[in-house]
Structure formats: C-alpha cells, structure tokens
Design a protein around this motif. Structure first.
Motif, PDB file in Angstrom:
ATOM      1  N   CYS A  93      42.959  37.512  31.035  1.00 54.11           N
ATOM      2  CA  CYS A  93      43.464  38.809  31.083  1.00 54.11           C
ATOM      3  C   CYS A  93      43.173  39.893  29.987  1.00 54.11           C
ATOM      4  N   TRP A 103      44.697  41.862  28.231  1.00 56.09           N
ATOM      5  CA  TRP A 103      45.396  41.890  27.961  1.00 56.09           C
ATOM      6  C   TRP A 103      46.330  41.385  27.266  1.00 56.09           C
ATOM      7  N   CYS A 104      46.055  39.337  27.902  1.00 58.62           N
ATOM      8  CA  CYS A 104      47.467  38.057  27.991  1.00 58.62           C
ATOM      9  C   CYS A 104      45.973  37.470  26.838  1.00 58.62           C
ATOM     10  N   HIS A 112      46.608  40.450  37.318  1.00 60.06           N
ATOM     11  CA  HIS A 112      47.381  39.361  36.434  1.00 60.06           C
ATOM     12  C   HIS A 112      49.422  39.158  36.970  1.00 60.06           C
ATOM     13  N   CYS A 163      51.201  40.106  32.907  1.00 59.47           N
ATOM     14  CA  CYS A 163      51.551  41.536  32.724  1.00 59.47           C
ATOM     15  C   CYS A 163      51.311  42.486  33.648  1.00 59.47           C
TER      16      CYS A 163
HETATM   17 ZN    ZN Z   1      47.653  39.837  32.007  1.00 60.55          ZN
END
Ligand code: ZN
Ligand code: FAD
Lengths: 111, 425
Positions: A24, A26-27, A77, A81
């Motif tokens: 991901c 972001w994660c 995701h 998130c």
């Molecule tokens: Zn994420």
C-alpha cells in the motif's frame, strides 16, 4: 531442500502465488487478505454520456483489456487505510512490479 | 468417405472387440485418434481442443456438411479447464434462455456414451444446492419453480430429507450457517472429464476431423473484413471459417482480430483428497459457505473452491481461497476434518459480466467465438458444441443460443445468472 541454493525463477513465482504481498503506498507491504481487487485501472468515465452510441457504452461498461502479461489494475486497502491505488501486476506470474497513487500514470519503463 | 466409415467399424468398442483384443493380451488396440500433420487449408478450423472445441468439431462433422475440419490445440487435448474441473452437470438455471441451453446439454449427456461409443461415465447421482439463510431459501424456491415451469426436474428438500440422503452432513442447526433446506435435481450428476475430451476426439476423428496437438494459434489472418486463416506455431493454416473456443484465453485470441471482449480471466481452484470408502453418493453445493463436493468413483473427495477476485492466466490461485473453501467443507462435513488432500490445482476461467456464455458470430466475417462459460461450462460441453456447430455451419445462431450473442452487451439484454451460476458450477 538445500537452503544455500539460490531460488529459481519458478519457485520464486510459486512462492508469490501462495499469497500476494501488496505494498500500500500509504501503509507499506501487507497480506493480500487486507485488500480488495478493483479491476482494470485508468478506465475514464465518458465526459458527455448523452452523446455516446450503444457501442461506446458497451465498450465503457463491459469490455476489458484482460491483459495476459503486465496489467494496470486498482486495489483498495480495505482492511487498512481504505484508500485506493494502482498496481502493475504480471497476470501470468502474479508478480507485482510496482504500485502508484490514484491520478498518477504507470511508470513507462516497466518491462 | 469410405475410409472414415470403415475406421468407425474397425475401432468400434464393444464386448466383441474386448474379447478379440483379450486374445492378443490387449497389445493390439489401435490408437483412439490419428495425429496428422496439418493440411495447408481447411474449410473450418476450430481453435482450442478442450471439450467444447472437440464437441464443436464432432457435431460439425456428424450433423453438418462443412467439408474439411481441423481442431488446433496449443498443448494436449483436454489439458485446459476440461481436465481441471470438478465435473458437476446440472441444468437448474433460473432464466428461460439458460435453462433451455443447459437442459439441451443435459439431454445430450444422457445419450452421450452411446452416441460417442465411449464411456464418459456420466453418473446421474443428483445435485443438491443448499440454502443457509431465509433469502437463500426464497431464491431456491423461485429457481426451483422456474425450473419446473421449464420442464426441468427439481425438488425442495427439508433438513431431515437432506440428512436421510447424506448422513455425513451436519444439518443440526448448531453450524455457523445452518442448513435450512436445499433444491435437488435428480438428473444432475458428474462425468469423467478426460473421457469427455477423448470420446469427442475419437468420434470426431473417426468422421475425418484432423486433431492437431502442440499447435498454438498466434494470429488470425483477415482479408477485407473476412477471416482467411490462422498463423500457428506449425505455420500458416488457411481456413474458410475459424471457430475459437479457448476458454480463459478468449481475450488473447480476440485481440488477434482486434476485437475487445466483455470477458475477464480468473484463476479457479479445486482439490482432491486421498481415496475413501463410499461416503457421499450425490453432489453437494453451497453458494453461501462457498464450497462444493462430490466423491469420485475412485473414492476421492472432489472439492471446488471459488475464483480469485483478481484476473490471472497462471493456472493457480491464492492459498486464502483454498483455506476458506476447506473451512466451509469441514463445517458441512465435520467427518472430513482429518482427511488428507492429495492434489490441488487451478484453471483459468473466462467470466462474463452476466455469468453467461458468448456463443456468437463476430464483426469479422467467418470468425466465431464460443467463450465466457466461466466457472460452469463443463456441464454445457455437448450442448455448447451442438449449438456452436450450428452457428458456424449456418452462419446464424440456433434459437437456443440466439440470446447469447455478443450483441447483448450493446442492446443491454443481459441474462443475469449470478444466482444460479455464482460460486456454484
Ligand atoms: Zn493502506
Ligand atoms: C477448478 C475448476 C472447476 C470447475 N468446475 C466445474 C463444474 O463442476 N461444472 C462445470 O460445469 N464447469 C466447471 N468448470 C468450468 C469448466 O471447466 C469450463 O467452463 C469448461 O471446461 C470449458 O471448456 P472449454 O473446452 O471451453 O475450455 P478448455 O478445456 O480450457 O479448452 C480450451 C483449450 O484452448 C486451448 N488454447 C488456448 N489458447 C490457444 C491457442 N492460442 N491456440 C490453440 N489452442 C489454444 C487451451 O490449451 C485449452 O486446451 C470448472 C473450472 C475449473 C477451472
């Protein structure tokens, strides 16, 4: 199995196929189970729907590239998130080549 | 045609040929089909040597007058989904269009071993579709009633009736998703997948069809809007008509003719257990808990899983799918919890947005496609070949497949079979 042996291309692919690990944007990298597949990426909603022919509607709604090879696709995701992003994935080996954010174009140098 | 007639009688399987060959210790059986080199051109080239392609070639040769026919298969015949599926055969689909098509196929199954002179081991042991929620049961009643109106056999079973037929199943009400009832189609069942490919291949060959394995189609040649042949790994082969039946590779072949199709290819997995004593003599399917199981004549439990959500051509899927699937089976059959699994594999299924097939002419003159059978086309093998042969020979759909043309995605006349097709095959 001799652990010192370098992993062959096939067994690397087999290992990846057991369960995808998806990064991901972001994660970071997580198990496939946390993600939801969202189909082919970069399908643009027609700008002026009332001027489309039935053929153009059918193409937008139903026809898909269904690429054998490197495929640009959307993932969400869902259990993280909850954000959408794009993935370039090889639909034969299932190897994930890169991920990029919504609105971005796929990097052109991927083979 | 003399050669063809005589080869049929010479190779006919019967009690007499069995006795005759016993005398020579079964050393002199002739091959079931020839392996000729491709001719420079054919009247009809069928691309894809799965059950559907071989059935198409057989019915073209047996029921239509189209001249020389070849089947081109990139690997070995039956090596695709035909040889990878869980072999459930039934016709209890909801909508008239699909019910008629699958019922035609089921009727062909009922005489198939005789027709092909090859035992396809079609076993009408019944197919049970379980309901686990009130909505499941409403859908089951609706589908069952629709089936009866179409003359298709269907019964509704209570949990007690299910238990009487399948003692090993947990119908206690303590399950996470208790079994509330089922629909049952007594004429449904299973067949031997390989035998279906071999039987059609042998019968088509004996009517003069050239079956050419290890021959991959790499291009579709067209001249002024009409098909003129195919490029292959064994050279160019001319063709008056090209009938493409390649399941998971439909989009790849469509691309060769610059067509875009409403099909996506997904991995679908199955697994079999070690052989057991007889424990299950019907077919159990459940959409809600996502699993289906039957027992093969060898005693193996044959278990089918769901598709992976992502597209894939790799003939394998994710482990998480298998895990969920096995959990569902063990929930239904606690007695299976310690059974060991022997093999697990995947196929590539071609899924349409409405879970219905495409059996159709295309914008290219002389080019036909039969695809989109997704997770449930094995049961359709004879019927699919039968209507497709008609479509190719007459350049026009048979009434049974008129609703399944590519055009439906433009007109919007989709046939939503997600309920009857679903996970369930
Ligand atoms: Zn994420
Ligand atoms: C795990 C699993 C379980 C299933 N369970 C059931 C079930 O219980 N009941 C049911 O009804 N259906 C089931 N199905 C679906 C069923 O298997 C298919 O719908 C059906 O077998 C399709 O038959 P086919 O002949 O069209 O395809 P296939 O048997 O896949 O044949 C297509 C052939 O085309 C060949 N080909 C591809 N590209 C080329 C090329 N370029 N040149 C030449 N040849 C080419 C392939 O090698 C292949 O042999 C299941 C499928 C899977 C994967």
């Amino acid at each position: 199995m001799n652990m010192a042996q370098p992993e062959s291309r096939t067994s690397a692919h087999l290992r990846e196929a057991q369960m995808l690990r998806i990064e991901c944007p972001w994660c970071g990298e997580r198990d496939q189970e946390e993600f939801q597949y969202g189909g082919e990426a970069h399908i643009v909603r027609p700008e002026s729907p009332d001027t489309l022919t039935d053929e153009q509607w059918a193409d937008y709604l139903f026809n898909r590239a269904n690429t054998k090879g490197i495929h640009a696709e959307q993932w969400c995701h869902a259990a993280g998130c909850r954000r959408w992003f794009n993935v370039l994935r090889d639909t034969v080996s299932y190897a994930i080549l890169t991920v990029y954010r919504p609105g971005e174009q796929p990097p052109g140098n991927i083979e | 045609m003399d050669r063809i007639g005589s080869s049929v009688s010479k190779n006919r399987y019967s009690i007499f040929s069995l006795a005759r060959n016993a005398v020579s210790y079964h050393q002199n059986w002739s091959e079931a089909w020839r392996s000729p080199d491709p001719a420079p051109a054919y009247d009809v080239v069928v691309v894809g040597g799965g059950g559907h392609g071989l059935a198409t070639a057989y019915y073209l040769a047996a029921e239509h007058d189209v001249g020389r026919i070849a089947v081109l298969e990139k690997g070995w015949i039956g090596g695709g989904n035909t040889g990878r599926n869980t072999t459930i055969v039934r016709s209890n689909y909801l909508w008239d269009e699909s019910a008629h098509l699958y019922e035609k196929s089921l009727q062909l199954w009922e005489g198939l071993s005789q027709e092909l002179n090859f035992n396809v081991m079609f076993s009408q042991r019944g197919v049970m579709n379980l309901g686990h929620t009130l909505q499941d049961m409403r859908d089951i009643y609706r589908r069952s009633n629709a089936n009866r109106l179409n003359g298709i056999d269907s019964e509704i079973l209570t949990p007690a009736e299910i238990k009487a037929k399948v003692p090993a199943m947990n119908v206690s009400g303590e399950a996470r998703y208790p079994v509330l009832g089922a629909s049952f189609q007594p004429r449904g069942g299973v067949a031997r997948h390989d035998a279906v490919a071999w039987g059609f291949a042998r019968a088509a060959d004996s009517r003069g069809v050239d079956i050419i394995q290890n021959c991959e189609v790499t291009g579709i040649r067209r001249e002024s809007g009409a098909v003129s042949g195919v490029e292959t790994t064994r050279g160019f082969i001319g063709a008056g008509k090209v009938a493409v039946v390649v399941a998971g590779h439909a989009s790849v072949l469509a691309d060769m003719a610059e067509l875009r199709f409403p099909v996506e290819s997904h991995p679908l997995q199955a697994l079999v257990s070690e052989p057991l004593k007889p424990v299950l003599d019907t077919v159990i399917m459940s959409n809600a808990v996502h699993g289906y199981v039957s027992q093969s004549d060898k005693g193996e439990l044959v278990i089918g899983a769901g598709v992976d959500a992502y597209t894939g051509y790799g003939q394998r899927g994710s482990f998480s799918i298998i895990e969920g699937n096995v959990a569902a089976i063990v929930e239904l059959f606690p007695i299976f919890s310690r059974v060991r699994m022997l093999r697990q594999w995947g196929g590539i299924v071609d899924v349409c947005p409405d879970a219905c097939p495409i059996i159709s002419k295309t914008p290219v003159q002389g080019l036909y496609f039969n695809c989109g059978w997704g997770t449930g086309g094995f049961k359709a093998t004879p019927g699919s070949g039968w209507v497709f042969a008609h479509t190719v020979a007459r350049d026009e759909a048979h009434p049974l497949n008129a609703a399944f043309e590519l055009e439906r995605f433009t007109t919007g006349a989709l046939i939503d079979e997600h309920g009857a097709a679903g996970v369930a095959h």
